[in-house]
Design a protein around this motif. Structure first.
Motif, mmCIF file in Angstrom:
data_model
loop_
_atom_site.group_PDB
_atom_site.id
_atom_site.type_symbol
_atom_site.label_atom_id
_atom_site.label_comp_id
_atom_site.label_asym_id
_atom_site.label_seq_id
_atom_site.Cartn_x
_atom_site.Cartn_y
_atom_site.Cartn_z
ATOM 1 N N ALA A 19 0.767 -1.209 -0.017
ATOM 2 C CA ALA A 19 -0.081 -0.059 -0.030
ATOM 3 C C ALA A 19 0.963 1.316 0.167
ATOM 4 C CB ALA A 19 -1.053 0.049 1.424
ATOM 5 N N SER A 20 1.361 1.792 -1.131
ATOM 6 C CA SER A 20 1.872 3.070 -1.358
ATOM 7 C C SER A 20 0.951 4.324 -1.135
ATOM 8 C CB SER A 20 2.753 3.118 -2.509
ATOM 9 O OG SER A 20 3.629 1.916 -2.460
ATOM 10 N N ALA A 21 0.457 4.679 -0.045
ATOM 11 C CA ALA A 21 -0.534 5.598 0.043
ATOM 12 C C ALA A 21 -0.049 6.864 -0.158
ATOM 13 C CB ALA A 21 -1.518 5.320 1.407
ATOM 14 N N HIS A 22 -0.707 7.993 -0.415
ATOM 15 C CA HIS A 22 -0.246 9.339 -0.101
ATOM 16 C C HIS A 22 -1.164 10.249 0.773
ATOM 17 C CE1 HIS A 22 1.618 9.170 -4.596
ATOM 18 N NE2 HIS A 22 1.866 8.233 -3.801
ATOM 19 N N ALA A 23 -2.091 9.545 1.146
ATOM 20 C CA ALA A 23 -2.870 10.208 2.362
ATOM 21 C C ALA A 23 -2.863 9.293 3.572
ATOM 22 C CB ALA A 23 -4.324 10.356 2.231
ATOM 23 N N ALA A 24 -2.448 9.834 4.782
ATOM 24 C CA ALA A 24 -2.144 9.055 5.806
ATOM 25 C C ALA A 24 -2.897 9.483 6.919
ATOM 26 C CB ALA A 24 -0.899 9.546 6.384
ATOM 27 N N LEU A 25 -3.252 8.556 7.779
ATOM 28 C CA LEU A 25 -4.192 8.696 9.025
ATOM 29 C C LEU A 25 -3.563 9.429 10.023
ATOM 30 C CD1 LEU A 25 -6.864 7.925 10.285
ATOM 31 C CD2 LEU A 25 -5.614 6.046 11.268
ATOM 32 N N THR A 26 -3.850 10.554 10.333
ATOM 33 C CA THR A 26 -3.263 11.518 11.303
ATOM 34 C C THR A 26 -4.125 11.759 12.677
ATOM 35 O OG1 THR A 26 -4.528 13.337 10.418
ATOM 36 C CG2 THR A 26 -2.264 13.077 9.376
ATOM 37 N N GLY A 27 -5.222 11.091 12.682
ATOM 38 C CA GLY A 27 -5.811 11.187 14.021
ATOM 39 C C GLY A 27 -7.141 9.938 14.041
ATOM 40 N N SER A 28 -7.692 9.795 15.067
ATOM 41 C CA SER A 28 -8.804 8.983 15.319
ATOM 42 C C SER A 28 -9.426 9.159 16.798
ATOM 43 C CB SER A 28 -8.259 7.487 15.219
ATOM 44 O OG SER A 28 -7.457 7.189 15.884
ATOM 45 N N ASP A 29 -10.673 8.843 16.746
ATOM 46 C CA ASP A 29 -11.644 9.039 18.145
ATOM 47 C C ASP A 29 -12.454 7.909 17.891
ATOM 48 O OD1 ASP A 29 -12.591 9.649 20.432
ATOM 49 O OD2 ASP A 29 -13.919 11.206 19.275
ATOM 50 N N PRO A 30 -12.372 6.790 18.863
ATOM 51 C CA PRO A 30 -11.489 6.642 19.843
ATOM 52 C C PRO A 30 -9.881 6.629 19.258
ATOM 53 C CG PRO A 30 -13.417 5.295 20.110
ATOM 54 C CD PRO A 30 -13.556 5.717 18.906
ATOM 55 N N ALA B 283 -5.384 -0.224 9.611
ATOM 56 C CA ALA B 283 -6.317 -0.983 10.825
ATOM 57 C C ALA B 283 -5.504 -0.539 11.940
ATOM 58 C CB ALA B 283 -6.405 -2.321 10.904
ATOM 59 N N TYR B 284 -6.298 -0.250 13.354
ATOM 60 C CA TYR B 284 -5.973 -0.299 14.370
ATOM 61 C C TYR B 284 -7.108 -0.625 15.545
ATOM 62 C CZ TYR B 284 -8.978 3.731 15.618
ATOM 63 O OH TYR B 284 -10.271 4.654 15.617
ATOM 64 N N THR B 285 -6.574 -0.822 16.903
ATOM 65 C CA THR B 285 -7.631 -1.326 17.767
ATOM 66 C C THR B 285 -7.840 -0.131 18.979
ATOM 67 O OG1 THR B 285 -5.968 -2.396 19.133
ATOM 68 C CG2 THR B 285 -6.976 -3.677 17.354
ATOM 69 N N PHE B 286 -9.141 -0.616 19.660
ATOM 70 C CA PHE B 286 -9.465 0.210 20.718
ATOM 71 C C PHE B 286 -10.158 -0.760 21.733
ATOM 72 C CE2 PHE B 286 -13.116 1.251 18.507
ATOM 73 C CZ PHE B 286 -13.975 1.030 19.261
ATOM 74 N N SER B 287 -10.269 -0.503 22.984
ATOM 75 C CA SER B 287 -10.989 -1.391 23.740
ATOM 76 C C SER B 287 -12.316 -0.569 24.527
ATOM 77 C CB SER B 287 -10.047 -2.067 24.640
ATOM 78 O OG SER B 287 -9.116 -2.793 24.034
ATOM 79 N N ILE B 288 -13.201 -1.456 24.894
ATOM 80 C CA ILE B 288 -14.158 -0.928 25.661
ATOM 81 C C ILE B 288 -14.104 -1.722 26.868
ATOM 82 C CG2 ILE B 288 -16.772 -0.749 26.023
ATOM 83 C CD1 ILE B 288 -16.910 -0.566 22.986
ATOM 84 N N GLY B 289 -13.965 -1.065 28.291
ATOM 85 C CA GLY B 289 -13.917 -1.645 29.399
ATOM 86 C C GLY B 289 -12.592 -2.127 29.845
ATOM 87 N N SER B 290 -12.033 -3.045 29.014
ATOM 88 C CA SER B 290 -10.799 -3.700 29.242
ATOM 89 C C SER B 290 -10.234 -4.474 28.095
ATOM 90 C CB SER B 290 -10.467 -4.703 30.452
ATOM 91 O OG SER B 290 -11.541 -5.795 30.338
ATOM 92 N N PRO B 291 -8.837 -4.747 27.624
ATOM 93 C CA PRO B 291 -8.711 -5.244 26.433
ATOM 94 C C PRO B 291 -9.007 -6.855 26.645
ATOM 95 C CG PRO B 291 -6.669 -3.888 27.396
ATOM 96 C CD PRO B 291 -8.146 -4.032 28.337
ATOM 97 N N SER B 292 -9.289 -7.445 25.399
ATOM 98 C CA SER B 292 -9.563 -8.720 25.180
ATOM 99 C C SER B 292 -8.776 -9.304 23.919
ATOM 100 C CB SER B 292 -10.837 -8.982 25.193
ATOM 101 O OG SER B 292 -11.404 -8.527 23.793
ATOM 102 N N ALA B 293 -8.555 -10.567 23.970
ATOM 103 C CA ALA B 293 -8.198 -11.437 22.842
ATOM 104 C C ALA B 293 -9.088 -11.118 21.716
ATOM 105 C CB ALA B 293 -7.947 -12.925 23.011
#
Length: 682
Positions: free
Chosen positions: A30-41, A122-132
Motif C-alpha cells: 500500500a503506497s498511500a499518499h494520504a495518511a491517518l493523522t488522528g482517530s477517535d477513539p 487498521a488499529y484497535t481500541f478497547s471498551i472496559g478492558s482489553p481482550s483477545a
C-alpha cells in the motif's frame, strides 16, 4: 542492420524488466499518499463506555464507499452501520450499534486519497478492558498483489509512451525536419502513441479493482468501471484518450502532408522520401508553425491529465504545483524522448541521408534547456514533497528520490560526453555516399552474374530497354535475352543480393566516421540510464511523499510533552526507536504504563514502522530494573493483541523509584535488539 540493433534492444528491455521488478518487489502493498493523522477513539485507548461513532482524520481529503470504514468486535462481526459520513474536510465517521459489550475492537479502513492512490490500514481500541480478538489485520493490501503490479506496469507504459510520442515529435519539428520522412522515426512516434493509448485503456479497466478488492476477476466488472468514470482519476483517463485522438491527427499531418515530397520518388522499406527543398517555402513554414503550436497544446494537455489527478493536485500550493508538474513532464519528454529519436536516427536513418551535425547540435541545445527546466521544477517538487532534509534519508520517498537524483546526475554526465562528440561530428558528404553506392552496385553486378552480356540482357528484360539503348523496343527484340520464369527468378536473386550489399554499405558508411560512431555509443548509454530513471520515477509517483509520511508519524506518535503530562497524571508513555540491523528492521516501540506507580499496573506496547503504521514483529519482551535498590531485571512477556499491539495486565512494581525499562524487539529469526529508557514510577 536488424541483427546489429536486436542485441542492444534486448539489453534495454532486460534492463527495464530487472529494474521494474526489483523496485515493485520492494514497494510494499500500500503506497498511500494520504495518511491517518488522528482517530477517535484513539489507537490502543481503553474507554469506559461504548462510543456512538468512530471518526478518522486523514492528511488530505479521501473518497469513501459503504465498505470503506468498518468496525469489528472481538469475534470479527461488523458492529458499524456501514454508512460513513464526512464531519469536516478531512474527518470521516461511521456510527456504531448501541449496547456494545466490553472487549477489543478493530477499526479497518480502505479509501482513495485525493491524489488517486488507495489507502488502507487498521488499529484497535478497547471498551472496559482489553481482550483477545480473532481479527487478523496484517498490513492491508490496497494497491498490491497481481492487480497492483499490473497497474504499476500500465503506469510505466503510459509514461514511456508519452515520452516517446512527445519527444520524438519535438525532435522532428525542432531539430531534424527531414526526419519526418524516415520510416524508423515514424514507427518510433507511432509506437509511443499506441503504447500510451493501450496503457490508458488498460489503466481504466484496472482502476476499479486496484482501489477496492484487488481481485483479478473484478477487472472487467462494469459496475466498478462505471464508478471509476465518476471519479477524478477516471475523468483524467478519459480526457487523456480524447487528447490522444487529437494526437493521432497531429501524427497523420506530421508524417503525411508535412513529409510529402513535391515530386514522385522511390520508396523502400527503410526510408520514406525526404521532403523536397521546393516545399521549404511559406507554406512549409506555416505548416511547421501550426504543428508546433498544435503539438504543444496537445502535449501540455496530456501532461495535465497527470498533474490534475495525482501528486500536484493536492497538498501544498496545488495552484503552483500543477503547472510546474506540467512543465516538468514536458521537459522530461523533450529530453528523453528526443534522445530516443536521436538514437533511432543514428542507427536506422538511411546511409545516403544520415542525421547531420546540424540536427545533432540543435538537439544538444534543446536537451540542455530541457535539463535546466527539469532541475528547476524538480527542486520545487522535492521541497514540496519532502519538506525537510531528514526526509531524504528517513522516508522511502526521500530514499528513492536520492536514487533518482544520482541517476539523473549520471545521465547528465553521459550527455556531456555526447555533447563533446556532437561538437566534433563530421558529416559524410552526400556526393561521396552516392559515388560509393554506384561503385558498389557496379561491383555486385559484375560479380553476381556469369557474364556481362547475359546480365545486361537480364537487366534489359526487366527494364524493357533495347540493345541499342533507346528504350523503345521490347524484350523480344534483344537476341539471346532471357524471358520467362527463369529470367524473373534471376532478377529476384539479383535484387536480394543488392539489398544485402546495400545494408552492408549503409553500416560501413555509418561506422566510417569515428565521431558519429562515438556519438551513437554515448547516446545508447544515455538511453540505458534513461530506462532506469523512468522505472524509478514510476515507483516514486506511487510512493507516499516524505512530508506526508513524517506528518503522519508525528501525529500517531506521542510527543515528549504528552509523555510528561501523562507522567504527572499517573500514566507513563515512553517512545524508543530501534534498528535490528536486518532487512525491514527499523521502527519505534512505545510503552504505555498506567497508573505508573507501585503495585499493579496495566501495560500496552505498540510497535510501528518509521512511517507510523503498525509493525507486526515476531516477538516483544519487556524488563524492569531498579538499579538503586538492586532490583531486577523483572521480565514481562506481554500478550499479542493485534497487529503491532501487545498488552499485559497486573504488572507488579514493588517500589517507587527511577526504573530502567528495557524492551527487546525481534524482527526475524536472527535479528533483534534491546532498547531502554529511564522513567520515574511512583
Amino acid at each position: 542492420m536488424t541483427q546489429t540493433i536486436a542485441p542492444r534492444v534486448r539489453m534495454l528491455v532486460l534492463l527495464f524488466l530487472a529494474v521494474v521488478g526489483a523496485l515493485l518487489a520492494g514497494a510494499g502493498p500500500a503506497s498511500a499518499h494520504a495518511a491517518l493523522t488522528g482517530s477517535d477513539p484513539a489507537q490502543g485507548v481503553v474507554v469506559d463506555k461504548a462510543p456512538t461513532q468512530v471518526s478518522l482524520t486523514f492528511s488530505e481529503t479521501v473518497s469513501m464507499n459503504d465498505d470503506s470504514l468498518r468496525v469489528l468486535d472481538p469475534k470479527g462481526t461488523r458492529v458499524d452501520t456501514g454508512k460513513p459520513s464526512e464531519l469536516s474536510g478531512t474527518t470521516y465517521a461511521v456510527q456504531l450499534h448501541s449496547g456494545l459489550p466490553d472487549g477489543t475492537y478493530t477499526v479497518t479502513y480502505q479509501v482513495v486519497s485525493a491524489d488517486s492512490h488507495p489507502v488502507a490500514g487498521a488499529y484497535t481500541f478497547s471498551i472496559g478492558s482489553p481482550s483477545a480478538t480473532s481479527v487478523s489485520v496484517s498490513d492491508q493490501a490496497a494497491g498490491g498483489g497481481v492487480v497492483g503490479g499490473l497497474y504499476g506496469f500500465g503506469r510505466y507504459l503510459s509514461y514511456a509512451g508519452f515520452i516517446v510520442l512527445v519527444g520524438g515529435a519535438a525532435f522532428v519539428l525542432a531539430c531534424w525536419q527531414r526526419g519526418s520522412g524516415v520510416r524508423a522515426l515514424q514507427r518510433l512516434v507511432v509506437s509511443g502513441w499506441l503504447a500510451m493509448t493501450g496503457a490508458t485503456l488498460f489503466l481504466l479497466l484496472l482502476r476499479g479493482s486496484y482501489t477496492t478488492s484487488g481481485k483479478v476477476g473484478d477487472i472487467f466488472d462494469l459496475g466498478l468501471l462505471g464508478e471509476v468514470l465518476q471519479t477524478k482519476t477516471g475523468a483524467a483517463l478519459v480526457s487523456r484518450l480524447l487528447l490522444l485522438a487529437a494526437a493521432a491527427l497531429f501524427i497523420a499531418v506530421l508524417f503525411g502532408a508535412y513529409a510529402r515530397p513535391s515530386a514522385t520518388a522511390t520508396v523502400n522499406d527503410d526510408a520514406a522520401p525526404p521532403p523536397s527543398d521546393a516545399g521549404e517555402g511559406d507554406d512549409k513554414r506555416d505548416l511547421t508553425f501550426g504543428l508546433a503550436i498544435g503539438g504543444t497544446v496537445v502535449a501540455a494537455g496530456l501532461a495535465a491529465s497527470w498533474a490534475m489527478a495525482e501528486h500536484a493536485s493536492t497538498g501544498l500550493q496545488p495552484g503552483i504545483a500543477m503547472p510546474v508538474d506540467v512543465l516538468h513532464l514536458l521537459a522530461v519528454a523533450t529530453w528523453l524522448g528526443g534522445l530516443a529519436a536521436l538514437l533511432v536516427a543514428l542507427y536506422r536513418a538511411p546511409a545516403d541521408r544520415p542525421v547531420d551535425s546540424t540536427a545533432a547540435r540543435r538537439f544538444s541545445r534543446l536537451a540542455f534547456g530541457s535539463v535546466l527546466v527539469v532541475v528547476a521544477t524538480g527542486t520545487y517538487q522535492s521541497w514540496r514533497q519532502l519538506g525537510s532534509w531528514s526526509a531524504f534519508t528517513d522516508t522511502r520517498y526521500g530514499q528513492l528520490l536520492l536514487v533518482k537524483i544520482g541517476l539523473v546526475a549520471l545521465l547528465v554526465g553521459i550527455a556531456w560526453i555526447s555533447r563533446r562528440w556532437t561538437a566534433r561530428l563530421a558529416d559524410t558528404p552526400a556526393g561521396e555516399a552516392v559515388q560509393e553506392s554506384v561503385q558498389e552496385k557496379e561491383r555486385v553486378t559484375a560479380s553476381a552474374g556469369t557474364g556481362g552480356t547475359a546480365e545486361q540482357a537480364s537487366d534489359d528484360t526487366v527494364t524493357g530497354s533495347t540493345s541499342d539503348g533507346t528504350g523503345s523496343g521490347s524484350a523480344k527484340s534483344v537476341p539471346g535475352s532471357r524471358t520467362g520464369p527463369g529470367s524473373a527468378e534471376r532478377a529476384a536473386q539479383l535484387a536480394r543480393q543488392q539489398a544485402a550489399v546495400d545494408a552492408t554499405r549503409q553500416k560501413r558508411l555509418r561506422d566510417s566516421d569515428t565521431h558519429r560512431f562515438g556519438l551513437r555509443r554515448s547516446v545508447l548509454a544515455e538511453a540505458g540510464v534513461a530506462v532506469v530513471v523512468l522505472a524509478v520515477t514510476t515507483v516514486l509517483t506511487s510512493t507516499e511523499p516524505g512530508r506526508t509520511e513524517q506528518d503522519a508519524a508525528r501525529a500517531n506518535r506521542p510527543s515528549s510533552s504528552s509523555s510528561a503530562a501523562d507522567s504527572t497524571s499517573g500514566a507513563l508513555t515512553l517512545d524508543m526507536s530501534f534498528d535490528t540491523g536486518g532487512t525491514d528492521g527499523k521502527g519505534v516501540v512505545s510503552v504505555d504504563f498506567d497508573p505508573a506507580r507501585a503495585g499493579a499496573n496495566e501495560m500496552h506496547v505498540y510497535v510501528t514502522r518509521p512511517n507510523g503504521r503498525a509493525f507486526d514483529v515476531p516477538e516483544v519482551k519487556v524488563a524492569f530494573t531498579l538499579e538503586a535498590k538492586k532490583i531486577g531485571p523483572l521480565p514481562v512477556v506481554p500478550d499479542h493483541i493485534t497487529t503491532g499491539h501487545w498488552s499485559a495486565n497486573g504488572v507488579q512494581i514493588p517500589l517507587a523509584g527511577e526504573w530502567t525499562i528495557a524492551v527487546t524487539v525481534r524482527t526475524s529469526d536472527i535479528d533483534q535488539v534491546t532498547v531502554s529508557k529511564n522513567a520515574q514510577i511512583g
